[in-house]
Scaffold this motif. Structure first.
Motif, PDB file in Angstrom:
ATOM      1  N   ASP A 240      39.978   0.888  14.316  1.00  0.00           N
ATOM      2  CA  ASP A 240      40.431   1.763  15.498  1.00  0.00           C
ATOM      3  C   ASP A 240      40.215   3.024  14.990  1.00  0.00           C
ATOM      4  N   PRO A 241      38.927   3.758  15.613  1.00  0.00           N
ATOM      5  CA  PRO A 241      38.578   5.166  15.176  1.00  0.00           C
ATOM      6  C   PRO A 241      39.605   6.234  15.774  1.00  0.00           C
ATOM      7  N   ASN A 242      40.588   5.655  16.733  1.00  0.00           N
ATOM      8  CA  ASN A 242      41.440   6.768  17.271  1.00  0.00           C
ATOM      9  C   ASN A 242      42.901   6.894  16.458  1.00  0.00           C
ATOM     10  N   ALA A 243      42.979   5.763  15.185  1.00  0.00           N
ATOM     11  CA  ALA A 243      44.206   5.758  14.606  1.00  0.00           C
ATOM     12  C   ALA A 243      43.888   6.903  13.554  1.00  0.00           C
ATOM     13  N   PRO A 244      45.076   7.333  12.979  1.00  0.00           N
ATOM     14  CA  PRO A 244      44.851   8.709  12.076  1.00  0.00           C
ATOM     15  C   PRO A 244      44.369   8.018  10.757  1.00  0.00           C
TER      16      PRO A 244
END
Length: 285
Positions: A240-244
């Motif tokens: 997930d590229p949106n995860a930190p």
């Protein structure tokens, strides 16, 4: 009659076996041979073979997924939580399998250690290499599972290689240290079993760092754990590229120097202690 004088016999100096044996090619060949042999023997005579090795992480995944999505609901708000959970279980299982099996590895091969002179470090290295065979096969299952669940390939997947190398270095360092300590201190096995259980819950395996509502200090403390950094960055780069990212979860890229230093320290201490104890291992068994 006097006997003719004979030339003095030269005595061959026998040196105690060291950790690497002074021949890296021999060390690598021996470690690979031991690992392949162990991997084959593990499934010898089994009708289902590798299927049983795969079932353990899958069964753990199934139980934890039901608990933490239907009852405790830790992962209910995490995007792609099934993929995150399975990936974390597979990576953490590699660490625990490699280190737990290495604890008694030298003692279990007492006959080999006493009779043959060879680089002793090949034993814990072969144990971790065997665990890496399982990891490679398990990651293929994770890849298929991720693609089925909608994870799309991207260039950031290339970050997985250095993350896996970092995980392997940490595992080998702990394997060397634990296997050498167990020769002298047989309490290391139960101590490490308890420590591994504690580490499982102290590492974001069943949860994610950003899902914790305990404040930044707790998240930053968790991210001092090298395993936490590896899992969080793997989630960001692969799933997930949106995860930190690990840097964002740790509070800045500079803070990642601490877990990186821990990995280096564990590897150095493990090598130093094993190398120091290698000449005396046969005597202590």
């Amino acid at each position: 009659m006097s006997r003719p004088a004979t030339a003095p016999t030269r005595l061959r100096t026998m040196t105690a076996p060291s950790a690497l044996g002074g021949d890296m090619r021999r060390f690598v060949h021996l470690a690979h041979t031991l690992a392949v042999t162990e991997f084959k023997l593990r499934f010898y005579g089994s009708a289902l073979g590798y299927f049983w090795q795969l079932m353990r992480p899958l069964m753990l995944f199934g139980v934890l997924y039901v608990i933490f999505t239907e009852f405790v609901r830790i992962g209910s708000g995490v995007p792609l939580y099934p993929v995150v959970l399975l990936t974390n279980i597979v990576l953490f299982s590699f660490f625990t399998d490699g280190t737990s099996s290495a604890v008694t590895s030298v003692v279990d091969r007492e006959g080999l250690v006493r009779k043959i002179q060879f680089p002793r470090m090949a034993i814990p290295a072969s144990v971790v290499l065997t665990a890496s065979f399982n990891l490679g096969l398990n990651l293929l299952v994770v890849l298929v599972f991720a693609l089925v669940n909608g994870v799309t390939p991207r260039w950031s997947w290339l970050e997985a290689d250095p993350l896996l190398v970092m995980l392997a270095v940490l595992t080998v360092g702990m394997a060397m240290l634990l296997s050498a300590l167990y020769v002298r201190f047989r309490d290391m096995r139960p101590i490490w079993e308890i420590s591994a259980q504690i580490l499982f819950y102290a590492t974001p395996v069943i949860y994610t760092v950003d899902s914790l509502g305990k404040g930044e200090q707790v998240r930053h403390l968790i991210m001092l754990n090298p395993l936490a950094c590896i899992l969080e960055q793997m989630r960001h780069a692969v799933i997930d590229p949106n995860a930190p990212s690990a840097a964002a979860a740790a509070g800045g890229a500079v803070r990642l120097l601490i877990p990186a230093a821990v990995v280096g320290l564990v590897a150095w201490v493990g090598f130093w202690y094993f190398n120091r104890e290698a000449p005396r291992i046969a005597e202590d068994l």
